[in-house]
Every structure is written in C-alpha cells, then in structure tokens.
Design a protein around this motif. Structure first.
Motif, PDB file in Angstrom:
ATOM      1  N   LEU A 127       0.824  -1.206   0.000  1.00 21.87           N
ATOM      2  CA  LEU A 127       0.000   0.000   0.000  1.00 21.87           C
ATOM      3  C   LEU A 127       0.862   1.260   0.000  1.00 21.87           C
ATOM      4  O   LEU A 127       2.058   1.218   0.278  1.00 21.87           O
ATOM      5  CB  LEU A 127      -0.916  -0.002   1.227  1.00 21.87           C
ATOM      6  CG  LEU A 127      -1.894  -1.165   1.336  1.00 21.87           C
ATOM      7  CD1 LEU A 127      -2.625  -1.116   2.667  1.00 21.87           C
ATOM      8  CD2 LEU A 127      -2.881  -1.160   0.178  1.00 21.87           C
ATOM      9  N   LYS A 128       0.227   2.391  -0.284  1.00 19.91           N
ATOM     10  CA  LYS A 128       0.915   3.684  -0.240  1.00 19.91           C
ATOM     11  C   LYS A 128       1.379   3.945   1.199  1.00 19.91           C
ATOM     12  O   LYS A 128       0.757   3.464   2.158  1.00 19.91           O
ATOM     13  CB  LYS A 128      -0.031   4.801  -0.674  1.00 19.91           C
ATOM     14  CG  LYS A 128      -0.414   4.741  -2.139  1.00 19.91           C
ATOM     15  CD  LYS A 128      -1.358   5.866  -2.483  1.00 19.91           C
ATOM     16  CE  LYS A 128      -1.773   5.792  -3.929  1.00 19.91           C
ATOM     17  NZ  LYS A 128      -2.757   6.823  -4.262  1.00 19.91           N
ATOM     18  N   THR A 158     -10.548  12.924   7.824  1.00 19.53           N
ATOM     19  CA  THR A 158      -9.571  12.440   6.855  1.00 19.53           C
ATOM     20  C   THR A 158      -9.040  11.068   7.278  1.00 19.53           C
ATOM     21  O   THR A 158      -8.872  10.179   6.438  1.00 19.53           O
ATOM     22  CB  THR A 158      -8.412  13.451   6.709  1.00 19.53           C
ATOM     23  OG1 THR A 158      -8.954  14.719   6.333  1.00 19.53           O
ATOM     24  CG2 THR A 158      -7.409  13.002   5.673  1.00 19.53           C
ATOM     25  N   VAL A 159      -8.814  10.890   8.578  1.00 19.63           N
ATOM     26  CA  VAL A 159      -8.364   9.586   9.077  1.00 19.63           C
ATOM     27  C   VAL A 159      -9.421   8.529   8.786  1.00 19.63           C
ATOM     28  O   VAL A 159      -9.108   7.432   8.316  1.00 19.63           O
ATOM     29  CB  VAL A 159      -8.042   9.638  10.593  1.00 19.63           C
ATOM     30  CG1 VAL A 159      -7.853   8.244  11.159  1.00 19.63           C
ATOM     31  CG2 VAL A 159      -6.811  10.479  10.846  1.00 19.63           C
ATOM     32  N   LYS A 160     -10.679   8.864   9.036  1.00 21.48           N
ATOM     33  CA  LYS A 160     -11.764   7.910   8.803  1.00 21.48           C
ATOM     34  C   LYS A 160     -11.855   7.547   7.317  1.00 21.48           C
ATOM     35  O   LYS A 160     -11.990   6.369   6.970  1.00 21.48           O
ATOM     36  CB  LYS A 160     -13.091   8.483   9.289  1.00 21.48           C
ATOM     37  CG  LYS A 160     -13.184   8.566  10.798  1.00 21.48           C
ATOM     38  CD  LYS A 160     -14.498   9.149  11.243  1.00 21.48           C
ATOM     39  CE  LYS A 160     -14.576   9.173  12.757  1.00 21.48           C
ATOM     40  NZ  LYS A 160     -15.890   9.603  13.227  1.00 21.48           N
ATOM     41  N   ASN A 165     -10.733   3.806   2.844  1.00 20.84           N
ATOM     42  CA  ASN A 165     -10.134   3.616   1.513  1.00 20.84           C
ATOM     43  C   ASN A 165      -8.943   2.667   1.551  1.00 20.84           C
ATOM     44  O   ASN A 165      -8.770   1.841   0.650  1.00 20.84           O
ATOM     45  CB  ASN A 165      -9.720   4.963   0.918  1.00 20.84           C
ATOM     46  CG  ASN A 165     -10.910   5.840   0.604  1.00 20.84           C
ATOM     47  OD1 ASN A 165     -12.021   5.351   0.417  1.00 20.84           O
ATOM     48  ND2 ASN A 165     -10.689   7.143   0.567  1.00 20.84           N
ATOM     49  N   CYS A 166      -8.123   2.769   2.581  1.00 16.94           N
ATOM     50  CA  CYS A 166      -6.940   1.909   2.695  1.00 16.94           C
ATOM     51  C   CYS A 166      -7.350   0.456   2.927  1.00 16.94           C
ATOM     52  O   CYS A 166      -6.739  -0.463   2.375  1.00 16.94           O
ATOM     53  CB  CYS A 166      -6.019   2.398   3.803  1.00 16.94           C
ATOM     54  SG  CYS A 166      -5.243   3.987   3.428  1.00 16.94           S
ATOM     55  N   LEU A 170      -6.523  -2.688   0.633  1.00 19.32           N
ATOM     56  CA  LEU A 170      -5.932  -3.882   1.211  1.00 19.32           C
ATOM     57  C   LEU A 170      -6.720  -5.124   0.798  1.00 19.32           C
ATOM     58  O   LEU A 170      -6.142  -6.134   0.393  1.00 19.32           O
ATOM     59  CB  LEU A 170      -5.862  -3.756   2.734  1.00 19.32           C
ATOM     60  CG  LEU A 170      -5.226  -4.922   3.491  1.00 19.32           C
ATOM     61  CD1 LEU A 170      -3.774  -5.125   3.063  1.00 19.32           C
ATOM     62  CD2 LEU A 170      -5.304  -4.662   4.992  1.00 19.32           C
ATOM     63  N   ARG A 171      -8.052  -5.035   0.869  1.00 16.16           N
ATOM     64  CA  ARG A 171      -8.897  -6.145   0.438  1.00 16.16           C
ATOM     65  C   ARG A 171      -8.651  -6.480  -1.032  1.00 16.16           C
ATOM     66  O   ARG A 171      -8.577  -7.643  -1.419  1.00 16.16           O
ATOM     67  CB  ARG A 171     -10.379  -5.815   0.648  1.00 16.16           C
ATOM     68  CG  ARG A 171     -10.907  -6.301   1.959  1.00 16.16           C
ATOM     69  CD  ARG A 171     -12.406  -6.116   2.069  1.00 16.16           C
ATOM     70  NE  ARG A 171     -12.623  -5.360   3.285  1.00 16.16           N
ATOM     71  CZ  ARG A 171     -13.008  -4.106   3.357  1.00 16.16           C
ATOM     72  NH1 ARG A 171     -13.309  -3.437   2.282  1.00 16.16           N
ATOM     73  NH2 ARG A 171     -13.138  -3.506   4.509  1.00 16.16           N
TER      74      ARG A 171
END
Length: 176
Positions: A127-128, A158-160, A165-166, A170-171
């Motif tokens: 991941l990024k 933004t964290v949420k 999104n992350c 990952l999925r």
C-alpha cells in the motif's frame, strides 16, 4: 471529564478516575499487548499488571514529556516484551499440548483462509505510505481514530476516510 483532570485525579489515587482510565484505554492496551504475546490469557494477565503499574506509578507521569496514552502504551509494550522474554513464558511455549494443534489438522478444508492473517504484513507493505501509517496506527498499535488524527496531524474525518479507503485497497490486494 477533561483528560488532564482525570489524570490529575488518578495521581491523587482517586479510584473512580482509575476506573474511567481503565474503561477508556483497556481495549486498546489489550490489543497492543495481544499483538506482542499472541495469547489471550497471557495478554489479559499482562494488561492487569500494566494497570497496577499505572496505579502505582501515576505520579511519575508528566504531560510535558508526552501524551498520557503514549506513556501508558510504553508501560504496556515493555511489560509485554518482559513477559515474552521470561523463562516461564518460553517454557510454557515449548510445552504446548498436542491438542492445541489438533484443530488445524482435523479441519483443513480452508487452510489458506486460516493462514491469511499470517502474511498480512506483505499485503500492507504494497500500500501507499500513508495507508501503511494509518493501518499501523489503528490496527497494529491500537490507536483510536482521534489519536491517529493527532499523531498524523490531519483532521479526524480524513483519518476515517483514509482508513476506509486503505482497507478497501488492502482487500483488493489480498483478493488479486
């Protein structure tokens, strides 16, 4: 109650303040300990020891040296590491009963599904960097979303969003 007041009351040996701190932090602290010791019963035992240390050493915490959660996290991490380095823990690991492993041998219809989490690090590493950081804080270090926002110096929303999104990315990586 304000966090600073809660900590001050803990330092004055206020049992209700201690109970509130336990309520606020025990789940995250347990998660961090469990990642290190990899055993629920041992993690529970270490967590209880951690909170006894917090009670006994509360007056040693000073806000100008760092956040309370970081202080608490360091106590937990050190206690968990001490536990896994102890002779008793190492001996207990050597003496695992065959019954512990029989479950895996009896039911192997989806062995890949059971071992998915073992290699999760390799998927996260694809991941990024910001995704790696968010996932590391929220899932591997046990931070709350608020604490991650403070650490990363970005808004909670933004964290949420990044977390959602992350995890989606990952999925996708795992399923690819």
């Amino acid at each position: 109650m304000q966090p600073d007041l809660l900590i001050e009351r803990l330092q004055q040996k206020d049992e209700r303040a201690f109970a509130k701190i336990y309520e606020l932090y025990s789940e995250n602290i347990f998660g961090v300990i469990h990642v290190i010791v990899k055993d629920v019963a041992v993690a529970d035992e270490v967590m209880q020891d951690v909170f006894l240390k917090v009670w006994d050493k509360a007056e040693s915490y000073t806000g100008n040296k760092g956040r309370f959660f970081t202080w608490l996290l360091n106590i937990a991490r050190n206690a968990a590491i001490d536990k896994i380095r102890s002779k008793a823990f190492k001996n207990a690991q050597k003496n695992e009963d065959v019954e512990t492993f029989a479950f895996f041998l009896e039911n192997d219809e989806n062995l890949d599904g059971k071992t998915d989490s073992i290699g999760i690090g390799k998927w996260v590493n694809k991941l990024k960097p910001i995704c790696k950081r968010v996932i590391d804080l929220l899932f591997f270090k046990g931070y709350t979303q608020n604490e991650a926002a403070e650490t990363l110096e970005i808004p909670l929303g933004t964290v949420k969003s990044r977390n959602r999104n992350c995890l989606k990315k990952l999925r996708e990586e795992i399923e690819a």
